[in-house]
Design a protein around this motif. Structure first.
Motif, PDB file in Angstrom:
ATOM      1  N   GLU A 119       0.818  -1.221   0.000  1.00  0.00           N
ATOM      2  CA  GLU A 119       0.000   0.000   0.000  1.00  0.00           C
ATOM      3  C   GLU A 119       0.847   1.264   0.000  1.00  0.00           C
ATOM      4  O   GLU A 119       0.630   2.174  -0.809  1.00  0.00           O
ATOM      5  N   ALA A 120       1.815   1.356   0.905  1.00  0.00           N
ATOM      6  CA  ALA A 120       2.616   2.566   1.008  1.00  0.00           C
ATOM      7  C   ALA A 120       3.399   2.814  -0.285  1.00  0.00           C
ATOM      8  O   ALA A 120       3.472   3.946  -0.780  1.00  0.00           O
ATOM      9  N   GLU A 121       3.941   1.757  -0.868  1.00  0.00           N
ATOM     10  CA  GLU A 121       4.704   1.887  -2.105  1.00  0.00           C
ATOM     11  C   GLU A 121       3.792   2.294  -3.258  1.00  0.00           C
ATOM     12  O   GLU A 121       4.118   3.176  -4.047  1.00  0.00           O
ATOM     13  N   ASP A 122       2.611   1.678  -3.336  1.00  0.00           N
ATOM     14  CA  ASP A 122       1.695   1.971  -4.442  1.00  0.00           C
ATOM     15  C   ASP A 122       1.186   3.400  -4.399  1.00  0.00           C
ATOM     16  O   ASP A 122       0.931   4.007  -5.452  1.00  0.00           O
ATOM     17  N   LEU A 123       1.002   3.957  -3.213  1.00  0.00           N
ATOM     18  CA  LEU A 123       0.422   5.288  -3.079  1.00  0.00           C
ATOM     19  C   LEU A 123       1.467   6.381  -2.903  1.00  0.00           C
ATOM     20  O   LEU A 123       1.121   7.520  -2.570  1.00  0.00           O
ATOM     21  N   GLY A 124       2.709   6.063  -3.146  1.00  0.00           N
ATOM     22  CA  GLY A 124       3.752   7.080  -3.092  1.00  0.00           C
ATOM     23  C   GLY A 124       4.059   7.587  -1.700  1.00  0.00           C
ATOM     24  O   GLY A 124       4.511   8.735  -1.534  1.00  0.00           O
ATOM     25  N   GLN A 125       3.834   6.748  -0.691  1.00  0.00           N
ATOM     26  CA  GLN A 125       4.056   7.179   0.691  1.00  0.00           C
ATOM     27  C   GLN A 125       5.427   6.773   1.224  1.00  0.00           C
ATOM     28  O   GLN A 125       5.760   7.064   2.372  1.00  0.00           O
ATOM     29  N   THR A 126       6.202   6.103   0.400  1.00  0.00           N
ATOM     30  CA  THR A 126       7.549   5.714   0.815  1.00  0.00           C
ATOM     31  C   THR A 126       8.560   6.664   0.185  1.00  0.00           C
ATOM     32  O   THR A 126       8.349   7.191  -0.909  1.00  0.00           O
ATOM     33  N   LEU A 127       9.653   6.869   0.871  1.00  0.00           N
ATOM     34  CA  LEU A 127      10.708   7.750   0.382  1.00  0.00           C
ATOM     35  C   LEU A 127      11.831   6.929  -0.230  1.00  0.00           C
ATOM     36  O   LEU A 127      12.082   5.793   0.165  1.00  0.00           O
ATOM     37  N   ARG A 128      12.480   7.521  -1.176  1.00  0.00           N
ATOM     38  CA  ARG A 128      13.585   6.839  -1.837  1.00  0.00           C
ATOM     39  C   ARG A 128      14.783   6.779  -0.901  1.00  0.00           C
ATOM     40  O   ARG A 128      15.209   7.792  -0.320  1.00  0.00           O
ATOM     41  N   SER A 129      15.314   5.592  -0.739  1.00  0.00           N
ATOM     42  CA  SER A 129      16.497   5.429   0.107  1.00  0.00           C
ATOM     43  C   SER A 129      17.745   5.808  -0.668  1.00  0.00           C
ATOM     44  O   SER A 129      17.790   5.754  -1.906  1.00  0.00           O
ATOM     45  N   ALA A 130      18.752   6.211   0.058  1.00  0.00           N
ATOM     46  CA  ALA A 130      20.012   6.605  -0.577  1.00  0.00           C
ATOM     47  C   ALA A 130      20.613   5.433  -1.336  1.00  0.00           C
ATOM     48  O   ALA A 130      20.591   4.290  -0.859  1.00  0.00           O
ATOM     49  N   ASN A 131      21.123   5.729  -2.513  1.00  0.00           N
ATOM     50  CA  ASN A 131      21.770   4.723  -3.361  1.00  0.00           C
ATOM     51  C   ASN A 131      20.832   3.575  -3.744  1.00  0.00           C
ATOM     52  O   ASN A 131      21.277   2.458  -4.016  1.00  0.00           O
ATOM     53  N   LYS A 132      19.533   3.874  -3.750  1.00  0.00           N
ATOM     54  CA  LYS A 132      18.543   2.883  -4.138  1.00  0.00           C
ATOM     55  C   LYS A 132      17.778   3.390  -5.364  1.00  0.00           C
ATOM     56  O   LYS A 132      17.723   4.592  -5.629  1.00  0.00           O
ATOM     57  N   PRO A 133      17.179   2.483  -6.117  1.00  0.00           N
ATOM     58  CA  PRO A 133      16.360   2.921  -7.258  1.00  0.00           C
ATOM     59  C   PRO A 133      15.193   3.780  -6.797  1.00  0.00           C
ATOM     60  O   PRO A 133      14.818   3.767  -5.621  1.00  0.00           O
ATOM     61  N   PRO A 134      14.601   4.547  -7.696  1.00  0.00           N
ATOM     62  CA  PRO A 134      13.445   5.361  -7.329  1.00  0.00           C
ATOM     63  C   PRO A 134      12.272   4.482  -6.892  1.00  0.00           C
ATOM     64  O   PRO A 134      12.203   3.295  -7.227  1.00  0.00           O
ATOM     65  N   THR A 135      11.373   5.083  -6.124  1.00  0.00           N
ATOM     66  CA  THR A 135      10.177   4.361  -5.704  1.00  0.00           C
ATOM     67  C   THR A 135       9.272   4.140  -6.911  1.00  0.00           C
ATOM     68  O   THR A 135       9.470   4.722  -7.987  1.00  0.00           O
ATOM     69  N   LYS A 136       8.273   3.316  -6.711  1.00  0.00           N
ATOM     70  CA  LYS A 136       7.324   3.042  -7.793  1.00  0.00           C
ATOM     71  C   LYS A 136       6.659   4.337  -8.272  1.00  0.00           C
ATOM     72  O   LYS A 136       6.546   4.593  -9.480  1.00  0.00           O
ATOM     73  N   TRP A 137       6.219   5.145  -7.313  1.00  0.00           N
ATOM     74  CA  TRP A 137       5.562   6.410  -7.662  1.00  0.00           C
ATOM     75  C   TRP A 137       6.503   7.295  -8.477  1.00  0.00           C
ATOM     76  O   TRP A 137       6.102   7.866  -9.507  1.00  0.00           O
ATOM     77  N   GLN A 138       7.726   7.401  -8.041  1.00  0.00           N
ATOM     78  CA  GLN A 138       8.692   8.231  -8.767  1.00  0.00           C
ATOM     79  C   GLN A 138       8.964   7.678 -10.160  1.00  0.00           C
ATOM     80  O   GLN A 138       9.070   8.442 -11.133  1.00  0.00           O
ATOM     81  N   ALA A 139       9.068   6.362 -10.265  1.00  0.00           N
ATOM     82  CA  ALA A 139       9.349   5.762 -11.575  1.00  0.00           C
ATOM     83  C   ALA A 139       8.208   6.046 -12.545  1.00  0.00           C
ATOM     84  O   ALA A 139       8.440   6.381 -13.715  1.00  0.00           O
ATOM     85  N   TYR A 140       6.974   5.929 -12.055  1.00  0.00           N
ATOM     86  CA  TYR A 140       5.823   6.146 -12.920  1.00  0.00           C
ATOM     87  C   TYR A 140       5.644   7.628 -13.254  1.00  0.00           C
ATOM     88  O   TYR A 140       5.347   7.980 -14.403  1.00  0.00           O
TER      89      TYR A 140
END
Length: 300
Positions: A119-140
């Protein structure tokens, strides 16, 4: 001898499906039954009148690679639609993944089926961690700039639609769980019904008249019902025609009987006329004989 407690039943000792979910704890969101059935329904009913099937690619739980500078960055949407891309015509050409820089087109629409683990990932409620790929919301939103992002929560009967305006997603205000997409001349909505013999809430496409697009099974059932109705109508017409034929035959027979009765009446009338003629002739002869005898028949 000593007494021990009775053994526990399997339901008390063995974990259930809720204790052993299908999701990999390190990669949440792997398909359960709903994540299998729901994308099938979306695929079956996605029939835009302005896009033939050979100009649409539909991906289900398929890795989506989107950044040519980071070749391993990918997301795996539950369902996505790409316009202007030809699906595989031969089995050996079926895609192992969808690679944006190879295909030349990003998805037009993505659907995520909400589950507690995502849920949190799908709704853009998670933040991108350092040196990690963008979140799903950011990618879309920022990398692929996908025009429509749809999230469906079957537990809350909630449909949420995010539309890319300029550079950001804006949530559409829905008065009912339906959303019209003019580019496709189709809409997405929540339907209560039975699919794959399972009753529940399902996301499916509808047309401009508000009718739910039929699945192949529903279409076959409708065709069967129409054929059965046509057969029944043809049978009724045949029965009516037979009844009309019988009534016509009865009318013909009645007319024939009337004709025969009229003929018989005519014959009887002719016989009466002939008898009357004969009686008249006899009377004339008798009168003549009486006159020869000197008797006036009028005096009798």
């Amino acid at each position: 001898m000593y007494q021990t407690d009775p053994p526990l039943s399997p339901s008390e000792t063995m974990p259930t499906m809720y204790d052993l979910p299908s999701e990999d704890p390190e990669e949440p969101g792997l398909p359960d039954e709903f994540h299998d059935f729901q994308p099938q329904l979306l695929r079956e009913t996605c029939q835009p009148p302005n896009y033939p099937k050979e100009e649409m690619f539909i991906g289900t739980d398929l890795n989506l690679y989107y950044d040519s500078h980071h070749l391993l960055w990918h997301k795996r949407p539950d369902w996505f639609l790409v316009l202007g891309v030809t699906p595989a015509q031969q089995q050996q050409d079926l895609r192992w993944s969808y690679v944006v820089w190879q295909e030349g087109r990003v998805p037009f629409l993505v659907v995520e089926l909400l589950s507690p683990g995502t849920e949190a990932e799908d709704l853009g409620q998670t933040l991108r961690s350092a040196n990690k790929p963008p979140t799903k919301w950011q990618a879309y939103e920022q990398y692929m700039r996908i025009p429509y992002y749809v999230v469906f929560d079957r537990y809350q009967n909630q449909l949420r639609v995010f539309q890319l305006i300029v550079t950001q997603y804006h949530e559409a205000e829905l008065s009912e769980p339906k959303f019209w997409i003019p580019e496709l001349e189709l809409g997405l909505g929540v339907w209560q019904g039975k699919y794959q013999e399972t009753e529940g809430l399902w996301l499916r496409w509808y047309d401009g008249a508000g009718n739910w697009i039929e699945t192949s099974k529903e279409h076959a059932q409708q065709e069967h019902q129409r054929a059965e109705q046509e057969r029944q109508r043809a049978e009724q017409e045949s029965q009516r025609a037979e009844q009309e034929s019988q009534r016509a035959e009865q009318e013909r027979q009645r007319a024939e009987q009337e004709s025969q009765r009229a003929e018989q009446e005519s014959q009887r009338a002719e016989q009466e006329r002939q008898r009357a003629e004969q009686e008249s002739q006899r009377a004339k002869r008798l009168a003549e004989k009486l006159r020869t005898l000197g008797i006036n028949p009028d005096d009798l």
